[in-house]
Design a protein around this motif. Sequence first.
Motif, PDB file in Angstrom:
ATOM      1  N   LYS A   1      15.883  28.631 -39.090  1.00  0.00           N
ATOM      2  CA  LYS A   1      15.654  29.544 -39.709  1.00  0.00           C
ATOM      3  C   LYS A   1      14.957  30.654 -38.386  1.00  0.00           C
ATOM      4  CE  LYS A   1      14.874  27.963 -44.393  1.00  0.00           C
ATOM      5  NZ  LYS A   1      14.087  27.860 -45.339  1.00  0.00           N
ATOM      6  N   GLU A   2      14.812  31.812 -38.751  1.00  0.00           N
ATOM      7  CA  GLU A   2      14.348  32.684 -38.228  1.00  0.00           C
ATOM      8  C   GLU A   2      12.631  32.518 -38.228  1.00  0.00           C
ATOM      9  OE1 GLU A   2      17.460  36.492 -38.210  1.00  0.00           O
ATOM     10  OE2 GLU A   2      15.503  36.717 -38.871  1.00  0.00           O
ATOM     11  N   ARG A   3      12.156  33.040 -37.095  1.00  0.00           N
ATOM     12  CA  ARG A   3      10.482  33.092 -37.256  1.00  0.00           C
ATOM     13  C   ARG A   3       9.904  34.002 -38.133  1.00  0.00           C
ATOM     14  NH1 ARG A   3       8.418  34.241 -31.621  1.00  0.00           N
ATOM     15  NH2 ARG A   3       8.948  36.480 -32.182  1.00  0.00           N
ATOM     16  N   GLU A   4       9.088  33.447 -39.026  1.00  0.00           N
ATOM     17  CA  GLU A   4       8.492  33.919 -40.073  1.00  0.00           C
ATOM     18  C   GLU A   4       6.733  34.262 -39.760  1.00  0.00           C
ATOM     19  OE1 GLU A   4       8.205  31.499 -43.215  1.00  0.00           O
ATOM     20  OE2 GLU A   4       7.532  33.093 -44.877  1.00  0.00           O
ATOM     21  N   ALA A   5       6.346  35.566 -40.065  1.00  0.00           N
ATOM     22  CA  ALA A   5       4.935  35.685 -40.151  1.00  0.00           C
ATOM     23  C   ALA A   5       4.186  35.222 -41.097  1.00  0.00           C
ATOM     24  CB  ALA A   5       4.886  37.281 -39.790  1.00  0.00           C
ATOM     25  N   LEU A   6       3.291  34.557 -40.949  1.00  0.00           N
ATOM     26  CA  LEU A   6       2.669  33.842 -42.279  1.00  0.00           C
ATOM     27  C   LEU A   6       1.140  34.470 -42.641  1.00  0.00           C
ATOM     28  CD1 LEU A   6       3.021  30.039 -41.270  1.00  0.00           C
ATOM     29  CD2 LEU A   6       4.343  31.498 -42.642  1.00  0.00           C
ATOM     30  N   ALA A   7       0.560  34.808 -41.536  1.00  0.00           N
ATOM     31  CA  ALA A   7      -0.917  35.499 -41.696  1.00  0.00           C
ATOM     32  C   ALA A   7      -1.276  36.480 -40.687  1.00  0.00           C
ATOM     33  CB  ALA A   7      -1.741  34.327 -42.174  1.00  0.00           C
ATOM     34  N   CYS A   8      -1.939  37.168 -40.948  1.00  0.00           N
ATOM     35  CA  CYS A   8      -2.605  37.993 -39.479  1.00  0.00           C
ATOM     36  C   CYS A   8      -3.964  38.385 -39.893  1.00  0.00           C
ATOM     37  CB  CYS A   8      -1.730  39.012 -39.047  1.00  0.00           C
ATOM     38  SG  CYS A   8      -1.379  40.257 -40.367  1.00  0.00           S
ATOM     39  N   MET A   9      -4.984  38.801 -38.819  1.00  0.00           N
ATOM     40  CA  MET A   9      -5.903  39.382 -38.894  1.00  0.00           C
ATOM     41  C   MET A   9      -6.218  40.369 -37.853  1.00  0.00           C
ATOM     42  SD  MET A   9      -9.668  37.168 -38.491  1.00  0.00           S
ATOM     43  CE  MET A   9      -9.826  36.701 -40.159  1.00  0.00           C
ATOM     44  N   GLY A  10      -6.853  41.435 -38.220  1.00  0.00           N
ATOM     45  CA  GLY A  10      -7.057  42.719 -37.441  1.00  0.00           C
ATOM     46  C   GLY A  10      -8.148  42.242 -36.408  1.00  0.00           C
ATOM     47  N   SER A  11      -8.174  43.162 -35.322  1.00  0.00           N
ATOM     48  CA  SER A  11      -9.037  42.797 -34.356  1.00  0.00           C
ATOM     49  C   SER A  11     -10.494  43.105 -34.795  1.00  0.00           C
ATOM     50  CB  SER A  11      -9.048  43.999 -33.254  1.00  0.00           C
ATOM     51  OG  SER A  11      -9.071  45.276 -33.622  1.00  0.00           O
ATOM     52  N   GLY A  12     -11.526  41.938 -34.440  1.00  0.00           N
ATOM     53  CA  GLY A  12     -12.762  42.068 -35.050  1.00  0.00           C
ATOM     54  C   GLY A  12     -12.829  41.690 -36.695  1.00  0.00           C
ATOM     55  N   GLY A  13     -11.798  40.922 -37.146  1.00  0.00           N
ATOM     56  CA  GLY A  13     -11.790  40.656 -38.536  1.00  0.00           C
ATOM     57  C   GLY A  13     -11.585  41.763 -39.653  1.00  0.00           C
ATOM     58  N   ALA A  14     -11.074  42.719 -39.194  1.00  0.00           N
ATOM     59  CA  ALA A  14     -11.026  43.936 -40.129  1.00  0.00           C
ATOM     60  C   ALA A  14     -10.193  43.746 -41.182  1.00  0.00           C
ATOM     61  CB  ALA A  14     -10.632  45.301 -39.072  1.00  0.00           C
TER      62      ALA A  14
ATOM     63  N   PRO B   1       8.976  42.146 -39.772  1.00  0.00           N
ATOM     64  CA  PRO B   1       9.707  41.342 -38.844  1.00  0.00           C
ATOM     65  C   PRO B   1       9.724  42.085 -37.779  1.00  0.00           C
ATOM     66  CG  PRO B   1      10.635  40.794 -41.126  1.00  0.00           C
ATOM     67  CD  PRO B   1       9.509  41.818 -41.339  1.00  0.00           C
ATOM     68  N   ASP B   2       9.965  43.622 -38.059  1.00  0.00           N
ATOM     69  CA  ASP B   2      10.364  44.674 -36.988  1.00  0.00           C
ATOM     70  C   ASP B   2       8.687  44.949 -36.218  1.00  0.00           C
ATOM     71  OD1 ASP B   2      10.095  47.852 -38.773  1.00  0.00           O
ATOM     72  OD2 ASP B   2       9.200  45.912 -39.192  1.00  0.00           O
ATOM     73  N   HIS B   3       7.688  44.329 -36.663  1.00  0.00           N
ATOM     74  CA  HIS B   3       6.679  44.430 -35.973  1.00  0.00           C
ATOM     75  C   HIS B   3       6.190  43.242 -35.200  1.00  0.00           C
ATOM     76  CE1 HIS B   3       4.774  47.847 -38.564  1.00  0.00           C
ATOM     77  NE2 HIS B   3       5.757  48.254 -38.099  1.00  0.00           N
ATOM     78  N   GLN B   4       6.995  42.343 -35.040  1.00  0.00           N
ATOM     79  CA  GLN B   4       6.865  41.087 -34.203  1.00  0.00           C
ATOM     80  C   GLN B   4       6.724  41.578 -32.704  1.00  0.00           C
ATOM     81  OE1 GLN B   4       8.618  37.304 -35.020  1.00  0.00           O
ATOM     82  NE2 GLN B   4       8.513  37.496 -37.052  1.00  0.00           N
ATOM     83  N   GLY B   5       7.444  42.574 -32.252  1.00  0.00           N
ATOM     84  CA  GLY B   5       7.497  42.956 -30.838  1.00  0.00           C
ATOM     85  C   GLY B   5       6.035  43.436 -30.539  1.00  0.00           C
ATOM     86  N   GLN B   6       5.306  43.886 -31.254  1.00  0.00           N
ATOM     87  CA  GLN B   6       4.005  44.374 -30.887  1.00  0.00           C
ATOM     88  C   GLN B   6       3.001  43.448 -30.423  1.00  0.00           C
ATOM     89  OE1 GLN B   6       0.862  44.535 -32.711  1.00  0.00           O
ATOM     90  NE2 GLN B   6       1.457  43.691 -34.591  1.00  0.00           N
ATOM     91  N   TYR B   7       3.345  42.037 -30.867  1.00  0.00           N
ATOM     92  CA  TYR B   7       2.462  41.002 -30.296  1.00  0.00           C
ATOM     93  C   TYR B   7       2.975  40.632 -28.983  1.00  0.00           C
ATOM     94  CZ  TYR B   7       0.963  40.165 -35.318  1.00  0.00           C
ATOM     95  OH  TYR B   7       0.392  40.326 -36.515  1.00  0.00           O
ATOM     96  N   ASP B   8       1.998  40.672 -28.107  1.00  0.00           N
ATOM     97  CA  ASP B   8       2.206  40.577 -26.755  1.00  0.00           C
ATOM     98  C   ASP B   8       2.045  39.249 -26.259  1.00  0.00           C
ATOM     99  OD1 ASP B   8       0.969  44.108 -25.759  1.00  0.00           O
ATOM    100  OD2 ASP B   8       2.987  43.286 -26.591  1.00  0.00           O
TER     101      ASP B   8
END
Length: 125
Positions: A43-56, A106-113
């Motif tokens: 399967k393709e890579r799937e985003a599960l969870a995220c947290m903004g900088s500083g826990g925003a 999915p189209d934002h995965q590229g911004q994870y450097d």
Amino acid sequence: QLKLVESGGGLVQPGKSLRLSCLGSGSQLDNWAIGWFRQAPGKEREALACMGSGGANTDYADSVKGRSTISRDYGKNTVYLEIDSLKFEDTGVYYCAAGWFCSLRPDHQGQYDYWGQGTQVTVSS
């Protein structure tokens, strides 16, 4: 240069809980949005969870919403993902990544450097 190392994977029985860790070095993780991703076999890579900088802010995919928690320990420069009530379909390689904003699209995965090397989670009885 930021380096991420995941840990905490392994063989887990269905219904149990698991806490994955993402340890950062070379930069403070609270300056970054952190995402957790899963790639299941075939399967393709799937985003599960995220947290903004500083826990925003936080966001969760439907596949783990209500049974997972993303959290930070600033002192340990570590981000965690805890998943409860594990299912067979939670099996896969879990990655953490550092990016500019919290997004599961999915189209934002590229911004994870920056990406870790991944940790295998196998849910099996």
